[in-house]
Motif scaffolding. Structure first.
Motif, PDB file in Angstrom:
ATOM      1  N   MET A  46      -6.854 -36.224 -11.777  1.00 53.05           N
ATOM      2  CA  MET A  46      -6.124 -35.285 -10.967  1.00 53.05           C
ATOM      3  C   MET A  46      -6.861 -33.943 -10.993  1.00 53.05           C
ATOM      4  N   ILE A  47      -6.851 -33.248  -9.884  1.00 51.59           N
ATOM      5  CA  ILE A  47      -7.467 -31.926  -9.781  1.00 51.59           C
ATOM      6  C   ILE A  47      -6.362 -30.895  -9.948  1.00 51.59           C
ATOM      7  N   PRO A  48      -6.543 -29.902 -10.829  1.00 53.02           N
ATOM      8  CA  PRO A  48      -5.476 -28.925 -11.051  1.00 53.02           C
ATOM      9  C   PRO A  48      -5.281 -27.989  -9.856  1.00 53.02           C
ATOM     10  N   CYS A  49      -4.069 -27.467  -9.725  1.00 57.34           N
ATOM     11  CA  CYS A  49      -3.759 -26.535  -8.642  1.00 57.34           C
ATOM     12  C   CYS A  49      -4.314 -25.156  -8.968  1.00 57.34           C
ATOM     13  N   SER A  50      -4.201 -24.249  -8.024  1.00 52.02           N
ATOM     14  CA  SER A  50      -4.767 -22.907  -8.202  1.00 52.02           C
ATOM     15  C   SER A  50      -4.086 -22.155  -9.345  1.00 52.02           C
ATOM     16  N   HIS A  51      -2.786 -22.416  -9.559  1.00 55.65           N
ATOM     17  CA  HIS A  51      -2.067 -21.739 -10.648  1.00 55.65           C
ATOM     18  C   HIS A  51      -2.591 -22.208 -12.006  1.00 55.65           C
ATOM     19  N   ALA A  52      -2.838 -23.515 -12.124  1.00 55.81           N
ATOM     20  CA  ALA A  52      -3.367 -24.057 -13.378  1.00 55.81           C
ATOM     21  C   ALA A  52      -4.786 -23.557 -13.635  1.00 55.81           C
ATOM     22  N   ILE A  53      -5.571 -23.423 -12.584  1.00 51.96           N
ATOM     23  CA  ILE A  53      -6.930 -22.902 -12.738  1.00 51.96           C
ATOM     24  C   ILE A  53      -6.895 -21.456 -13.203  1.00 51.96           C
ATOM     25  N   ALA A  54      -6.006 -20.644 -12.609  1.00 50.88           N
ATOM     26  CA  ALA A  54      -5.891 -19.242 -13.020  1.00 50.88           C
ATOM     27  C   ALA A  54      -5.444 -19.133 -14.474  1.00 50.88           C
ATOM     28  N   ALA A  55      -4.483 -19.985 -14.877  1.00 50.62           N
ATOM     29  CA  ALA A  55      -4.005 -19.958 -16.258  1.00 50.62           C
ATOM     30  C   ALA A  55      -5.095 -20.401 -17.227  1.00 50.62           C
ATOM     31  N   SER A  56      -5.903 -21.396 -16.832  1.00 51.07           N
ATOM     32  CA  SER A  56      -6.967 -21.855 -17.722  1.00 51.07           C
ATOM     33  C   SER A  56      -8.069 -20.810 -17.868  1.00 51.07           C
ATOM     34  N   ILE A  57      -8.343 -20.074 -16.804  1.00 47.62           N
ATOM     35  CA  ILE A  57      -9.353 -19.007 -16.889  1.00 47.62           C
ATOM     36  C   ILE A  57      -8.864 -17.902 -17.817  1.00 47.62           C
ATOM     37  N   LYS A  58      -7.567 -17.570 -17.703  1.00 49.61           N
ATOM     38  CA  LYS A  58      -7.008 -16.512 -18.566  1.00 49.61           C
ATOM     39  C   LYS A  58      -6.986 -16.960 -20.026  1.00 49.61           C
ATOM     40  N   VAL A  66     -12.367 -25.159 -16.813  1.00 51.68           N
ATOM     41  CA  VAL A  66     -11.633 -25.806 -15.734  1.00 51.68           C
ATOM     42  C   VAL A  66     -12.090 -27.258 -15.599  1.00 51.68           C
ATOM     43  N   GLU A  67     -13.365 -27.536 -15.870  1.00 51.77           N
ATOM     44  CA  GLU A  67     -13.897 -28.886 -15.761  1.00 51.77           C
ATOM     45  C   GLU A  67     -13.196 -29.850 -16.710  1.00 51.77           C
ATOM     46  N   SER A  68     -12.680 -29.336 -17.840  1.00 54.94           N
ATOM     47  CA  SER A  68     -12.004 -30.210 -18.789  1.00 54.94           C
ATOM     48  C   SER A  68     -10.632 -30.649 -18.281  1.00 54.94           C
ATOM     49  N   LEU A  69     -10.084 -29.975 -17.276  1.00 56.58           N
ATOM     50  CA  LEU A  69      -8.769 -30.314 -16.734  1.00 56.58           C
ATOM     51  C   LEU A  69      -8.845 -31.342 -15.607  1.00 56.58           C
ATOM     52  N   VAL A  70     -10.060 -31.571 -15.065  1.00 58.02           N
ATOM     53  CA  VAL A  70     -10.234 -32.513 -13.965  1.00 58.02           C
ATOM     54  C   VAL A  70     -10.351 -33.926 -14.524  1.00 58.02           C
ATOM     55  N   SER A  71      -9.691 -34.887 -13.877  1.00 57.84           N
ATOM     56  CA  SER A  71      -9.681 -36.275 -14.329  1.00 57.84           C
ATOM     57  C   SER A  71     -11.089 -36.873 -14.265  1.00 57.84           C
ATOM     58  N   GLU A  72     -11.342 -37.859 -15.118  1.00 61.97           N
ATOM     59  CA  GLU A  72     -12.636 -38.538 -15.163  1.00 61.97           C
ATOM     60  C   GLU A  72     -12.907 -39.330 -13.889  1.00 61.97           C
TER      61      GLU A  72
END
Length: 111
Positions: A1-13, A18-24
Motif C-alpha cells: 500500500m502507498i501511504p497518503c499525503s497525511h502519513a507522508i507528512a507525519a513520517s517526515i516530521k 517514507v520508502e519504509s512505509l510503501v508495501s513490497e
C-alpha cells in the motif's frame, strides 16, 4: 500500500523514511518477477472440446453502449488532490459615472 499525503507528512516530521512505509508489492524486484515469464494470448479453446460441444464463438464485438447525448463537458472532472483555481472576479465599472460596483442600468447619479 502507498501511504497518503497525511502519513507522508507525519513520517517526515517523525524522521521516518517514507520508502519504509510503501508495501513490497510496489518494489522493482516484484515488478520484474511479474513479467519474468512470457504470457501468450489465448487463440482457441482446446480443439478436442470444440468437437464435443457446440462451437463457442470468440468473436469480439464492440461495446453495447453508445455515446451520451448532448455536448461534451467543457471542463474535465478533477481527480483527488487536484484543486480548481478560481479566476479573480471582474469589477463592475459604470460607463456613465465611472464608479465601481454597479453598471449604467443601475446608476443612481443624475444625468
Amino acid at each position: 500500500m502507498i501511504p497518503c499525503s497525511h502519513a507522508i507528512a507525519a513520517s517526515i516530521k517523525a524522521k521516518v523514511k517514507v520508502e519504509s512505509l510503501v508495501s513490497e508489492v510496489y518494489s522493482v524486484e516484484c515488478l520484474g518477477n511479474a513479467y519474468k515469464v512470457d504470457i501468450f494470448p489465448v487463440s482457441k479453446i482446446n480443439p478436442a472440446e470444440d468437437e464435443q460441444t457446440e462451437a463457442v464463438s470468440l468473436e469480439v464485438l464492440p461495446p453495447a453502449t453508445r455515446r451520451p447525448p448532448g455536448r461534451p463537458r467543457k471542463s474535465r472532472i478533477l481527480s483527488a488532490g487536484e484543486i480548481r483555481m478560481k479566476a479573480p472576479r471582474k469589477k463592475h465599472v459604470c460607463s456613465h459615472c465611472k464608479g465601481s460596483g454597479h453598471n449604467r442600468a443601475t446608476c443612481k447619479v443624475p444625468i
